[in-house]
Design a protein around this motif. Structure first.
Motif, mmCIF file in Angstrom:
data_model
loop_
_atom_site.group_PDB
_atom_site.id
_atom_site.type_symbol
_atom_site.label_atom_id
_atom_site.label_comp_id
_atom_site.label_asym_id
_atom_site.label_seq_id
_atom_site.Cartn_x
_atom_site.Cartn_y
_atom_site.Cartn_z
ATOM 1 N N LEU A 180 -17.477 -36.503 -11.942
ATOM 2 C CA LEU A 180 -15.652 -36.493 -12.210
ATOM 3 C C LEU A 180 -15.097 -35.545 -11.045
ATOM 4 C CD1 LEU A 180 -16.548 -34.452 -15.107
ATOM 5 C CD2 LEU A 180 -15.974 -37.220 -15.635
ATOM 6 N N GLU A 181 -14.311 -36.241 -10.529
ATOM 7 C CA GLU A 181 -12.918 -35.876 -9.463
ATOM 8 C C GLU A 181 -12.282 -35.197 -10.274
ATOM 9 O OE1 GLU A 181 -10.311 -37.553 -6.751
ATOM 10 O OE2 GLU A 181 -11.482 -38.948 -6.824
ATOM 11 N N MET A 182 -11.933 -34.067 -10.211
ATOM 12 C CA MET A 182 -10.479 -33.655 -10.538
ATOM 13 C C MET A 182 -10.180 -32.945 -9.539
ATOM 14 S SD MET A 182 -11.240 -32.178 -13.586
ATOM 15 C CE MET A 182 -12.953 -31.952 -14.347
ATOM 16 N N GLN A 183 -8.997 -33.351 -9.750
ATOM 17 C CA GLN A 183 -7.359 -33.652 -8.603
ATOM 18 C C GLN A 183 -6.571 -32.564 -8.978
ATOM 19 O OE1 GLN A 183 -6.309 -37.672 -9.409
ATOM 20 N NE2 GLN A 183 -6.721 -38.770 -7.354
ATOM 21 N N THR A 184 -6.618 -31.648 -8.450
ATOM 22 C CA THR A 184 -6.492 -30.015 -8.670
ATOM 23 C C THR A 184 -5.998 -29.444 -7.179
ATOM 24 O OG1 THR A 184 -7.079 -27.677 -9.224
ATOM 25 C CG2 THR A 184 -8.658 -29.160 -7.744
ATOM 26 N N TYR A 185 -5.170 -28.728 -7.144
ATOM 27 C CA TYR A 185 -4.344 -28.214 -6.224
ATOM 28 C C TYR A 185 -4.637 -26.464 -6.282
ATOM 29 C CZ TYR A 185 -0.656 -27.145 -2.446
ATOM 30 O OH TYR A 185 -0.466 -27.580 -1.751
ATOM 31 N N ARG A 186 -4.579 -25.454 -4.549
ATOM 32 C CA ARG A 186 -5.307 -24.519 -4.832
ATOM 33 C C ARG A 186 -3.812 -23.544 -4.359
ATOM 34 N NH1 ARG A 186 -6.301 -23.653 0.468
ATOM 35 N NH2 ARG A 186 -7.527 -24.696 1.796
ATOM 36 N N TYR A 187 -2.860 -22.511 -4.864
ATOM 37 C CA TYR A 187 -2.053 -22.250 -4.496
ATOM 38 C C TYR A 187 -2.069 -20.973 -3.146
ATOM 39 C CZ TYR A 187 -0.709 -22.898 -9.197
ATOM 40 O OH TYR A 187 0.177 -24.223 -9.915
ATOM 41 N N ARG A 188 -3.161 -20.247 -2.795
ATOM 42 C CA ARG A 188 -3.788 -19.281 -2.089
ATOM 43 C C ARG A 188 -4.331 -20.083 -0.765
ATOM 44 N NH1 ARG A 188 -3.377 -14.201 -3.551
ATOM 45 N NH2 ARG A 188 -2.036 -13.807 -4.770
ATOM 46 N N GLY A 189 -4.648 -19.804 0.367
ATOM 47 C CA GLY A 189 -4.728 -20.525 1.348
ATOM 48 C C GLY A 189 -6.807 -20.598 0.772
ATOM 49 N N HIS A 190 -7.005 -20.633 1.701
ATOM 50 C CA HIS A 190 -8.492 -21.209 1.444
ATOM 51 C C HIS A 190 -9.290 -19.845 1.053
ATOM 52 C CE1 HIS A 190 -12.905 -22.756 1.911
ATOM 53 N NE2 HIS A 190 -13.209 -21.595 2.864
ATOM 54 N N PHE A 218 -12.977 -39.878 -4.037
ATOM 55 C CA PHE A 218 -14.605 -38.908 -4.219
ATOM 56 C C PHE A 218 -15.307 -39.303 -5.660
ATOM 57 C CE2 PHE A 218 -11.571 -36.067 -1.921
ATOM 58 C CZ PHE A 218 -12.791 -36.287 -0.486
ATOM 59 N N SER A 219 -14.696 -39.712 -6.567
ATOM 60 C CA SER A 219 -14.833 -40.222 -8.467
ATOM 61 C C SER A 219 -16.196 -41.618 -7.682
ATOM 62 C CB SER A 219 -14.106 -40.780 -8.609
ATOM 63 O OG SER A 219 -13.512 -41.944 -8.350
ATOM 64 N N GLN A 220 -16.004 -42.491 -6.299
ATOM 65 C CA GLN A 220 -16.501 -43.861 -6.534
ATOM 66 C C GLN A 220 -17.734 -43.198 -5.209
ATOM 67 O OE1 GLN A 220 -16.393 -46.773 -8.137
ATOM 68 N NE2 GLN A 220 -15.265 -45.438 -9.124
ATOM 69 N N ILE A 253 -16.452 -32.293 -8.559
ATOM 70 C CA ILE A 253 -15.950 -32.293 -6.971
ATOM 71 C C ILE A 253 -14.405 -32.316 -7.735
ATOM 72 C CG2 ILE A 253 -15.420 -33.587 -5.025
ATOM 73 C CD1 ILE A 253 -17.313 -35.894 -5.669
ATOM 74 N N GLU A 254 -13.999 -30.752 -6.982
ATOM 75 C CA GLU A 254 -13.172 -30.031 -7.184
ATOM 76 C C GLU A 254 -12.290 -30.519 -6.011
ATOM 77 O OE1 GLU A 254 -12.088 -26.055 -9.735
ATOM 78 O OE2 GLU A 254 -14.036 -26.435 -9.407
ATOM 79 N N ASN A 255 -11.302 -30.834 -6.132
ATOM 80 C CA ASN A 255 -10.893 -32.057 -4.781
ATOM 81 C C ASN A 255 -9.344 -30.349 -4.870
ATOM 82 O OD1 ASN A 255 -9.469 -33.075 -3.061
ATOM 83 N ND2 ASN A 255 -9.335 -35.285 -3.691
ATOM 84 N N TYR A 293 -20.392 -27.299 -9.687
ATOM 85 C CA TYR A 293 -18.815 -27.692 -9.437
ATOM 86 C C TYR A 293 -19.104 -27.397 -7.617
ATOM 87 C CZ TYR A 293 -17.783 -26.521 -13.933
ATOM 88 O OH TYR A 293 -16.045 -26.499 -15.150
ATOM 89 N N PHE A 294 -18.156 -28.320 -7.243
ATOM 90 C CA PHE A 294 -18.328 -27.659 -5.689
ATOM 91 C C PHE A 294 -16.983 -28.905 -5.196
ATOM 92 C CE2 PHE A 294 -20.910 -31.662 -5.858
ATOM 93 C CZ PHE A 294 -20.338 -32.794 -5.913
ATOM 94 N N GLY A 295 -16.409 -28.597 -3.663
ATOM 95 C CA GLY A 295 -15.340 -29.180 -3.707
ATOM 96 C C GLY A 295 -15.398 -30.572 -2.608
ATOM 97 N N ASP A 296 -13.835 -30.946 -2.150
ATOM 98 C CA ASP A 296 -14.364 -32.049 -1.427
ATOM 99 C C ASP A 296 -14.811 -31.983 -0.183
ATOM 100 O OD1 ASP A 296 -11.113 -31.484 0.134
ATOM 101 O OD2 ASP A 296 -10.769 -30.802 -1.922
ATOM 102 N N GLY A 297 -14.431 -30.703 0.152
ATOM 103 C CA GLY A 297 -15.155 -30.195 1.683
ATOM 104 C C GLY A 297 -16.776 -30.311 1.537
ATOM 105 N N ALA A 298 -17.047 -30.124 0.051
ATOM 106 C CA ALA A 298 -18.812 -29.878 0.774
ATOM 107 C C ALA A 298 -18.772 -31.679 0.011
ATOM 108 C CB ALA A 298 -19.517 -28.724 -0.760
ATOM 109 N N ALA A 299 -18.022 -31.874 -0.518
ATOM 110 C CA ALA A 299 -18.613 -33.687 -1.147
ATOM 111 C C ALA A 299 -19.540 -34.684 0.220
ATOM 112 C CB ALA A 299 -18.014 -34.615 -1.360
ATOM 113 N N ASN A 300 -19.445 -33.335 1.577
ATOM 114 C CA ASN A 300 -19.415 -34.438 2.803
ATOM 115 C C ASN A 300 -20.638 -34.104 3.415
ATOM 116 O OD1 ASN A 300 -17.051 -35.936 2.695
ATOM 117 N ND2 ASN A 300 -16.269 -34.898 4.452
ATOM 118 N N GLN A 301 -21.086 -33.028 2.567
ATOM 119 C CA GLN A 301 -22.681 -32.189 2.522
ATOM 120 C C GLN A 301 -24.261 -33.586 2.170
ATOM 121 O OE1 GLN A 301 -23.342 -29.391 4.267
ATOM 122 N NE2 GLN A 301 -21.101 -29.685 4.796
ATOM 123 N N GLY A 302 -25.075 -33.604 3.400
ATOM 124 C CA GLY A 302 -25.929 -34.345 3.282
ATOM 125 C C GLY A 302 -26.803 -33.831 1.911
ATOM 126 N N GLN A 303 -27.137 -32.561 1.731
ATOM 127 C CA GLN A 303 -27.552 -31.979 1.010
ATOM 128 C C GLN A 303 -27.150 -33.220 -0.063
ATOM 129 O OE1 GLN A 303 -28.110 -28.403 -0.009
ATOM 130 N NE2 GLN A 303 -26.059 -27.933 1.154
#
Length: 343
Positions: free
Chosen positions: A256-266, A214-216, A194-196, A165-175
């Motif tokens: 799998l790009e999971m299109q989700t939402y967090r209610y609280r802050g980061h 992110f699915s692509q 990818i928990e977007n 599991y990782f987030g949409d921000g982490a999806a831009n990491q080189g590793q």
């Protein structure tokens, strides 16, 4: 156990297109289980937020409120031996994997009864027994480690799969892309989730990513992917069933790009002023994963308001017990500073 013969590319493409729009039809028991599991995560995170505000939890604390359907739906498709690894927004994953509420909460408060003996805190908990490999504070680091878990399964010739599991921000990491390449090259049984949740810390996806589908993200190296309604536990379960079978059949990794939402802050220190209250309220009122299940249970006559209140009461008691245990449990002995150290 030897991997099953891979399906043809055409067959996989057709099946993927079908499942992208599919939801699993849950039985009464499945709906009730999903309701209870998601409610446990929600109530646990609410209590963790309270304890953080009271000073019982120090350091970082990232809550999973709003995203519960993702991990509950994925976990419902796994079997014994499958592995899970994630980033720092990890409490929900731990509970869904069956780790005890007491052990998780005690770790959050840095007590000896915690799942990492009080030395890992919110972001670094593990359970070999539950095949949960963390909790990782370095953005994107878990993707490489999850790929390694997939390599171990491939090497051993079993039919286990690993979930990274990782987030949409982490999806831009080189590793992440180095891991994608190796997984595709060796056809490793890894499901990249990818928990977007639309915001990388405080930055909207549209401002941080040139490719917001992110699915692509694995298309250039042949990793198939699909978008999933991450607010509907049934849609997650349908996608999870497909992805697990894809991996067990020897077809390699899938995204799998999971299109989700967090209610609280980061994190607990984030006031989330980068989005409007109306946006959050709209998601809560129209797409809340727990309320969707509750509405279906009542509509189908599988539960009543009173019976669901009883479940909520039971869940609250579990969480209250975990909080009491975490506050009463002693801190680890000073000697623990010298244990679990790899030289």
């Amino acid at each position: 156990m030897a991997p099953r013969k891979p399906a043809s590319a055409a067959a996989r493409k057709s099946a993927k297109a079908d499942v992208a729009e599919k939801i699993s039809e849950f039985t009464k028991e499945q709906e009730l289980d999903a309701y209870r599991e998601m409610l446990l995560i929600r109530r646990f995170e609410e209590k963790a937020g309270q304890l953080y505000g009271m000073g019982f939890i120090g350091g970082f604390c990232h809550l999973y409120i709003g995203q519960e359907a993702v991990v509950v739906g994925m976990q419902a498709a796994l079997k014994e031996g499958d592995q899970v690894i994630t980033g720092y927004r990890d409490h929900g994953h731990m509970l869904a994997c069956g780790m005890s509420a007491r052990g998780v909460m005690a770790e959050l408060t840095g007590r000896e009864g915690g799942l990492s003996k009080g030395k890992g805190g919110s972001m670094h908990m593990f359970s070999k027994e539950k095949n949960f490999y963390g909790g990782h504070g370095i953005v994107g680091a878990q993707v490489s480690l999850g790929t390694g878990l997939g390599f171990a399964n491939h090497y051993r010739g079993n039919d286990n799969v690993s979930l990274a599991y990782f987030g949409d921000g982490a999806a831009n990491q080189g590793q992440v892309y180095e891991s994608f390449n190796m997984a595709a090259l060796w056809k490793l049984p890894v499901i990249y989730i990818i928990e977007n949740n639309r915001y990388a810390m405080g930055t909207a996806v549209s401002r941080a990513s040139s490719q917001t589908d992110f699915s692509q993200r694995g298309a250039s190296i042949g990793i198939p992917g699909m978008k999933v309604d991450g607010m509907d536990v049934r849609a997650v379960k349908a996608a999870a069933d497909y992805a697990v079978e894809h991996c067990r059949s020897g077809n390699g990794p899938i995204i799998l790009e999971m299109q989700t939402y967090r209610y609280r802050g980061h994190s607990m220190s984030d006031p989330a002023k980068y989005r409007s209250k109306d946006e959050v309220q709209k998601m809560r009122s129209e797409h809340d994963p727990i309320e969707q299940v509750k509405a279906r249970l009542i509509e189908k006559g599988w539960a009543t308001e009173d019976s669901l209140k009883d479940i909520d009461k039971e869940v609250r008691e579990i969480v209250a017990d975990a909080a009491d245990f975490a506050q009463a449990n002693p801190e680890p002995a000073v000697s623990e500073l010298y244990t679990d150290i790899l030289l």
